[in-house]
Scaffold this motif. Structure first.
Motif, PDB file in Angstrom:
ATOM      1  N   VAL A 216      94.960  23.037 -36.737  1.00  0.00           N
ATOM      2  CA  VAL A 216      95.686  23.395 -37.956  1.00  0.00           C
ATOM      3  C   VAL A 216      96.926  24.184 -37.565  1.00  0.00           C
ATOM      4  N   ASN A 217      97.940  24.067 -38.399  1.00  0.00           N
ATOM      5  CA  ASN A 217      99.162  24.810 -38.149  1.00  0.00           C
ATOM      6  C   ASN A 217      99.136  26.063 -39.016  1.00  0.00           C
ATOM      7  N   GLU A 218      98.829  27.175 -38.379  1.00  0.00           N
ATOM      8  CA  GLU A 218      98.804  28.496 -39.021  1.00  0.00           C
ATOM      9  C   GLU A 218      99.824  29.354 -38.294  1.00  0.00           C
ATOM     10  N   ASN A 219     101.092  29.191 -38.646  1.00  0.00           N
ATOM     11  CA  ASN A 219     102.180  29.857 -37.911  1.00  0.00           C
ATOM     12  C   ASN A 219     102.128  29.468 -36.442  1.00  0.00           C
ATOM     13  N   GLY A 220     101.985  28.196 -36.186  1.00  0.00           N
ATOM     14  CA  GLY A 220     101.795  27.626 -34.851  1.00  0.00           C
ATOM     15  C   GLY A 220     100.455  26.920 -34.828  1.00  0.00           C
ATOM     16  N   TRP A 221     100.332  25.938 -33.954  1.00  0.00           N
ATOM     17  CA  TRP A 221      99.095  25.148 -33.898  1.00  0.00           C
ATOM     18  C   TRP A 221      97.950  25.954 -33.309  1.00  0.00           C
ATOM     19  N   LYS A 222      96.762  25.771 -33.913  1.00  0.00           N
ATOM     20  CA  LYS A 222      95.546  26.478 -33.496  1.00  0.00           C
ATOM     21  C   LYS A 222      94.381  25.494 -33.473  1.00  0.00           C
ATOM     22  N   ILE A 223      93.390  25.784 -32.642  1.00  0.00           N
ATOM     23  CA  ILE A 223      92.166  24.974 -32.586  1.00  0.00           C
ATOM     24  C   ILE A 223      91.292  25.353 -33.775  1.00  0.00           C
TER      25      ILE A 223
ATOM     26  N   GLU B  68      92.917  31.431 -13.791  1.00  0.00           N
ATOM     27  CA  GLU B  68      93.364  32.680 -14.406  1.00  0.00           C
ATOM     28  C   GLU B  68      93.187  32.582 -15.917  1.00  0.00           C
ATOM     29  N   PHE B  69      92.015  32.984 -16.392  1.00  0.00           N
ATOM     30  CA  PHE B  69      91.679  32.846 -17.798  1.00  0.00           C
ATOM     31  C   PHE B  69      92.253  33.982 -18.622  1.00  0.00           C
ATOM     32  N   TYR B  70      92.486  33.695 -19.886  1.00  0.00           N
ATOM     33  CA  TYR B  70      93.011  34.687 -20.821  1.00  0.00           C
ATOM     34  C   TYR B  70      91.929  35.717 -21.128  1.00  0.00           C
ATOM     35  N   ASP B  71      92.333  36.951 -21.318  1.00  0.00           N
ATOM     36  CA  ASP B  71      91.391  37.996 -21.703  1.00  0.00           C
ATOM     37  C   ASP B  71      90.852  37.750 -23.102  1.00  0.00           C
ATOM     38  N   ASP B  72      91.646  37.127 -23.940  1.00  0.00           N
ATOM     39  CA  ASP B  72      91.273  36.899 -25.330  1.00  0.00           C
ATOM     40  C   ASP B  72      91.775  35.524 -25.757  1.00  0.00           C
TER      41      ASP B  72
ATOM     42  N   LEU C 211      97.364  22.675 -26.443  1.00  0.00           N
ATOM     43  CA  LEU C 211      96.275  22.219 -25.583  1.00  0.00           C
ATOM     44  C   LEU C 211      96.616  22.334 -24.103  1.00  0.00           C
ATOM     45  N   GLU C 212      97.871  22.126 -23.736  1.00  0.00           N
ATOM     46  CA  GLU C 212      98.272  22.329 -22.340  1.00  0.00           C
ATOM     47  C   GLU C 212      98.073  23.784 -21.942  1.00  0.00           C
ATOM     48  N   ALA C 213      98.495  24.705 -22.791  1.00  0.00           N
ATOM     49  CA  ALA C 213      98.327  26.133 -22.497  1.00  0.00           C
ATOM     50  C   ALA C 213      96.854  26.511 -22.487  1.00  0.00           C
ATOM     51  N   PHE C 214      96.092  25.944 -23.410  1.00  0.00           N
ATOM     52  CA  PHE C 214      94.668  26.277 -23.493  1.00  0.00           C
ATOM     53  C   PHE C 214      93.919  25.823 -22.248  1.00  0.00           C
ATOM     54  N   TYR C 215      94.220  24.636 -21.746  1.00  0.00           N
ATOM     55  CA  TYR C 215      93.509  24.095 -20.584  1.00  0.00           C
ATOM     56  C   TYR C 215      94.047  24.595 -19.250  1.00  0.00           C
ATOM     57  N   ALA C 216      95.225  25.190 -19.216  1.00  0.00           N
ATOM     58  CA  ALA C 216      95.821  25.644 -17.953  1.00  0.00           C
ATOM     59  C   ALA C 216      94.876  26.507 -17.113  1.00  0.00           C
TER      60      ALA C 216
ATOM     61  N   GLY D  23      99.683  37.342 -20.662  1.00  0.00           N
ATOM     62  CA  GLY D  23      99.256  37.765 -21.989  1.00  0.00           C
ATOM     63  C   GLY D  23     100.158  37.212 -23.071  1.00  0.00           C
ATOM     64  N   LEU D  24     101.447  37.184 -22.819  1.00  0.00           N
ATOM     65  CA  LEU D  24     102.379  36.651 -23.801  1.00  0.00           C
ATOM     66  C   LEU D  24     102.176  35.158 -24.005  1.00  0.00           C
ATOM     67  N   ALA D  25     101.843  34.450 -22.932  1.00  0.00           N
ATOM     68  CA  ALA D  25     101.644  33.007 -23.046  1.00  0.00           C
ATOM     69  C   ALA D  25     100.513  32.701 -24.015  1.00  0.00           C
ATOM     70  N   ALA D  26      99.477  33.509 -24.014  1.00  0.00           N
ATOM     71  CA  ALA D  26      98.359  33.262 -24.915  1.00  0.00           C
ATOM     72  C   ALA D  26      98.708  33.638 -26.350  1.00  0.00           C
ATOM     73  N   ALA D  27      99.609  34.585 -26.520  1.00  0.00           N
ATOM     74  CA  ALA D  27      99.898  35.101 -27.853  1.00  0.00           C
ATOM     75  C   ALA D  27     100.997  34.330 -28.582  1.00  0.00           C
ATOM     76  N   GLN D  28     101.755  33.533 -27.874  1.00  0.00           N
ATOM     77  CA  GLN D  28     102.880  32.859 -28.512  1.00  0.00           C
ATOM     78  C   GLN D  28     102.415  31.762 -29.459  1.00  0.00           C
ATOM     79  N   PRO D  29     103.184  31.485 -30.500  1.00  0.00           N
ATOM     80  CA  PRO D  29     102.843  30.357 -31.366  1.00  0.00           C
ATOM     81  C   PRO D  29     103.221  29.050 -30.664  1.00  0.00           C
TER      82      PRO D  29
END
Length: 152
Positions: free
Chosen positions: A121-128, A41-45, A30-35, A16-22
């Motif tokens: 975009v970089n919104e306090n960390g990169w986002k899709i 083991e997909f993220y709940d959110d 993208l590495e975290a997103f595709y893992a 859960g923390l891995a998905a929430a970190q900036p």
């Protein structure tokens, strides 16, 4: 038995923390997103991976979709298909201009080559912020799929 439960709880918490970190770099995002496509083991959110604008499109789609119906997205736009068996993931070198980045991602899905362009975009960390497929069999821009479903 308690040790197993403790370890399981720690693994879930860390996931859960891995998905929430900036994410400090587009590649890290993208590495975290595709893992999960490789681990199963997909993220709940997935919201923490999305920009505010992309999240608003997802939220609006959920709001306008009648209960029990499928929303605007009838496939997985991040693998350019309904099902997946990904191999050979390659994340390109990002082109960064200010708080925006463009990154090409390629992989094989069931052995077929696929490539997508991610707009970040970089919104306090990169986002899709958007995803574009120029594959001849299925060209799309994720934001345009949502716009068409919303009648825009």
């Amino acid at each position: 038995m308690r040790l197993v439960a403790l370890i399981a709880g720690m693994v879930l918490a860390l996931t859960g923390l891995a998905a929430a970190q900036p994410y400090d770099t587009p590649e890290a995002l993208l590495e975290a997103f595709y893992a999960p496509y490789f681990t199963g083991e997909f993220y709940d959110d997935e919201a923490p991976f999305r920009s505010a604008a992309l999240q608003a499109l997802h939220d609006n789609d959920a709001e306008i979709t009648p209960p029990g119906e499928m929303g605007a997205i009838s496939f997985d736009p991040y693998v350019d298909g309904q099902d997946f068996d990904l191999t050979e993931l390659q994340i390109g070198t990002p082109t960064i201009v200010g708080a925006a980045a463009i990154v090409d991602v390629s992989f094989r899905n069931f052995g077929e080559p696929r490539s997508l362009t991610f707009e970040l975009v970089n919104e306090n960390g990169w986002k899709i912020d958007d995803v574009v497929s120029s594959n001849p069999e299925n060209q799309y821009r994720l934001s345009e799929i949502f716009a068409a479903a919303a009648g825009n």
